[in-house]
Design an enzyme around this catalytic site. Structure first.
Site, mmCIF file in Angstrom:
data_model
loop_
_atom_site.group_PDB
_atom_site.id
_atom_site.type_symbol
_atom_site.label_atom_id
_atom_site.label_comp_id
_atom_site.label_asym_id
_atom_site.label_seq_id
_atom_site.Cartn_x
_atom_site.Cartn_y
_atom_site.Cartn_z
ATOM 1 N N ASP A 1 -2.676 2.698 0.768
ATOM 2 C CA ASP A 1 -1.531 3.246 1.827
ATOM 3 C C ASP A 1 -1.173 4.457 2.561
ATOM 4 O OD1 ASP A 1 0.042 1.702 0.548
ATOM 5 O OD2 ASP A 1 0.548 2.477 -0.880
ATOM 6 N N ASP B 1 2.371 -6.997 -2.834
ATOM 7 C CA ASP B 1 2.101 -5.864 -3.599
ATOM 8 C C ASP B 1 2.195 -5.792 -4.667
ATOM 9 O OD1 ASP B 1 2.102 -3.119 -3.513
ATOM 10 O OD2 ASP B 1 3.485 -2.831 -1.767
#
Length: 692
Positions: A496, A439
């Protein structure tokens, strides 16, 4: 004296020419030319007339337009010497090299000691031309801007399509009319960015998804980048891509752009899309042919609240639904109870896992699933052991704005990379981890090309030592997606947003550049955490089945009906994934603006599946026929609606597809289209086709 060079990949031809030793320019880029085309004639035909109010000659729109040669637009190179004095080289031909089926053109300015090398390589199978520019200097210079090889844009074009976006709203296509002057897009966040994906498509007048000409560009760099599309006063148009201006922060003797990928199409936007999809899948990504497992990620089920019995229960339920990989997301390390602490402390949290990760990994493996783990290596929290020991490892000043309660580690430093490598390698060596979700949850404090190069170096080292570990690129969703990061990873987390309606549009537009095999798409929770919308399980499942399928919700929330639907769709995806993950994704031209539809065509064209989603309420009552594409006109196909049982009660008629399969020609399916039954908004029809 005129030099000329020709590059062909079977679908497009690029002709370069240089007069009198000056820098070459592109005199033709488009559909493949005949093998015997006279290039001298093309060069002569390319010359422009001169009239009043102009110079006595037209300055060349070269592969690197030179300010020192009276070029009236944006130059391709801006640099200063070591003392800060601007340099304006005038390049002359040095040599041509043909190497590895590619073309290298070398130019030099003796007065300043600056050299430029342009590299081009066509791919005869993917039909993408890769090019890049390298600058060499005899002494250190400061680089402000260096463009990859500069190409002209077509004249028979009224607009250009570039890509904007935001968190949970990536890949928004922006159509901008051509006009005199400059269209500039620049990502200064230090990553390719939600806001400025480094891609551009220029359609010719009248081009749609399925017909017409288009010219595609993609800059394969994961740091800050810049795009310029300029119409000059004389009417010519140029396109430039390069690193963000000023992001090369230290002087040097060699600078190189990232690769610029070029694709020409005479089959609409889809021609560029298929070229980029195939090139990413078959040339950029390592291990592209590995079977894609059904993915489960626990983030939206537990967030930071890790309890071993709950995670084991969730893993058991995910496996029963068809999951084949379990990924433990953020919260397993340091003292990570929220996003304010422990980034950088890559050791297992003994409070949550007193026996380590072994019991969870063993449970996951016993269920027949592989195990993955979340990392965010490039970041650090101030509340962490790493920051307390090494505050000097932070990139940028300490009074910078924070992002998600975190700072960025300076990966240009070798000691920082060595430390991170040691910690991550220890986890991978001590545990059976087959997958990393990597990430990147905040932007850099300033553009810095060295940070991106350092990130690449760290990932490259880990991949070399742990080649069996697959890596996903995530950056708050789609904040770092490009061919540069995909050279080092095998999957991207596109957004997301697990809202299936939003995801439908995002992945539909992302298919202009990305293949399905690398594009993660997950079944989210019934009540979406990022949009507040609630959607039926069928819509959520089929949207995920359009790409690399996974789940990211709490399976304990599912009703018996929802679990059955999800398991059935997952079973269908598993039965088809081997050909789906190598299929071409073709966007369809829908006569109904409420319908977002695509066709995924198997290699060789023997079968296809069409996903037709109704994203909103139609203006008219009856469904309009949906034209397919990419089929053989004189061939018969058997088409079948595989989810006809989902027809709502208001669908009271009996169109043929509600009763069973049909055998019709490709000409009919592409010319008239298929008439689907009526259905509610926020639902999807799935149509399978087989060549007879």
């Amino acid at each position: 004296m005129t030099h000329h060079w020709r590059l062909d990949d079977g679908r497009q031809t690029l002709v370069l020419a240089a007069r009198g030793g000056s820098l070459p320019e592109c005199v033709y880029w488009g559909a493949a030319l005949p093998g015997g085309e006279n290039l001298e004639t093309l060069v002569a035909a390319h010359a422009l007339d001169v009239t009043g109010g102009m110079l006595d000659e037209t300055p060349g729109l070269s592969l690197c337009p030179e300010a020192a040669r009276s070029f009236p637009g944006q130059p391709g190179l801006v640099l200063r010497d070591g003392g800060g004095t601007p340099l304006q080289p005038r390049f002359s031909f040095a040599e041509t090299r043909e190497k590895d089926s590619g073309l290298h053109l070398v130019y030099r300015d003796a007065a300043t000691g600056i050299g430029l090398t342009f590299r081009f390589k066509p791919d005869l199978e993917t039909h993408v031309i890769t090019c890049e520019t390298t600058l060499n200097a005899d002494r250190p210079v400061h680089l402000h801007w260096l463009a990859a090889p500069v190409l002209p844009a077509p004249h028979l074009s009224d607009e250009l399509i570039d890509v904007a976006g935001r968190w949970c709203g990536e890949f928004q296509l922006i159509r901008t009319p051509w006009s005199a002057g400059l269209r500039a897009r620049e990502s200064r966040t230090g990553r390719s960015g939600h806001e400025h994906f480094p891609g551009l498509i220029i359609p010719a007048r009248g081009t749609t998804n399925t017909q017409g000409e288009a010219y595609g560009f993609h800059y394969g760099w994961s740091g800050g980048h810049r795009m310029l599309a300029e119409e000059l006063p004389d009417g010519r148009r140029q396109v430039q891509f390069g690193h963000a201006t000023g992001s090369q922060t230290t002087p040097g003797t060699q600078f190189q752009t990232a690769p610029l990928y070029l694709a020409y199409s005479n089959t609409g936007l889809n021609g560029c899309a298929v070229a980029f999809q195939r090139h990413a899948r078959d040339r950029i990504i390592h291990q592209p042919n590995r079977t894609r497992p059904v993915h489960y990620n626990c983030w939206e089920a537990v967030y930071f609240d890790h309890k071993l019995p709950d995670l084991q229960d969730i893993a058991t339920r995910a496996a029963s639904l068809g999951a084949e990989r379990f990924v433990l997301d953020d919260g397993w390390f340091g003292r990570r109870d929220d996003d304010t602490s422990s980034l950088g402390d890559w050791q297992v949290d003994a409070r949550k896992y007193p026996e380590g990760l072994g019991p969870l990994i063993n449970h996951v493996h016993a269920l027949g699933m592989t195990f993955g783990l979340w990392f965010e290596p490039e970041m650090v929290n101030e509340n962490s052991d790493l920051f307390r020991a090494h505050p000097d490892w932070v990139l940028g000043p300490m009074d910078q704005m924070r992002g998600r309660q975190q700072l960025v580690l300076n990966l240009a430093r070798g000691d920082v990379r060595d430390h991170l490598y040691a910690r991550i390698a220890a986890i991978l060596s001590d545990h059976a981890v087959e997958y990393i979700k990597w990430d990147h949850n905040r932007v850099l404090p300033m553009p810095d090309a060295a940070q991106t190069s350092g990130s690449y170096a760290l990932i490259d080292r880990l991949r070399a030592d742990f080649p069996q570990v697959e890596i996903e690129s995530c950056a708050s969703g789609g904040g770092r997606i490009d061919f540069g990061i995909l050279q080092r990873t095998q999957r991207v987390w596109l957004s997301d947003s697990n809202d299936a309606l939003e995801r439908l549009r995002i992945q539909h537009d992302a298919a202009l550049f990305l293949p399905g095999s690398v594009t993660g798409s997950h079944v989210g929770p019934r009540h979406c955490h990022t949009s507040g919308r609630s959607l039926d399980i069928s819509m959520r499942a089929w949207v995920a089945a359009q790409r690399h399928m996974g789940f990211e919700m709490d399976p304990r929330e599912l009703t018996e009906h929802e679990a059955k639907v999800l398991a059935d769709v997952t079973r269908w995806w598993k039965g088809n994934r081997d050909w789906l993950m190598r299929a071409d994704i073709l966007r369809l031209d829908s006569a109904d603006p409420a319908v977002i539809a695509e066709l995924q065509l198997a290699q060789g064209g023997s079968r296809f599946v069409t996903f037709a989603a109704k994203a909103a309420t139609s203006a008219q009552i009856s469904p309009r026929p949906l034209r397919l594409t990419g089929l053989e006109p004189m061939t018969t196909y058997r088409i079948d609606l595989i989810n006809r049982s989902a027809a709502p009660g208001l669908s009271r008629g009996s169109p043929a597809l509600k009763r069973g399969p049909l055998d019709v020609s490709g000409a009919y399916l592409m010319g008239h289209g298929v008439t689907l039954p009526w259905h509610f908004p926020e639902t999807m029809w799935v149509l399978e086709g087989t060549r007879l």
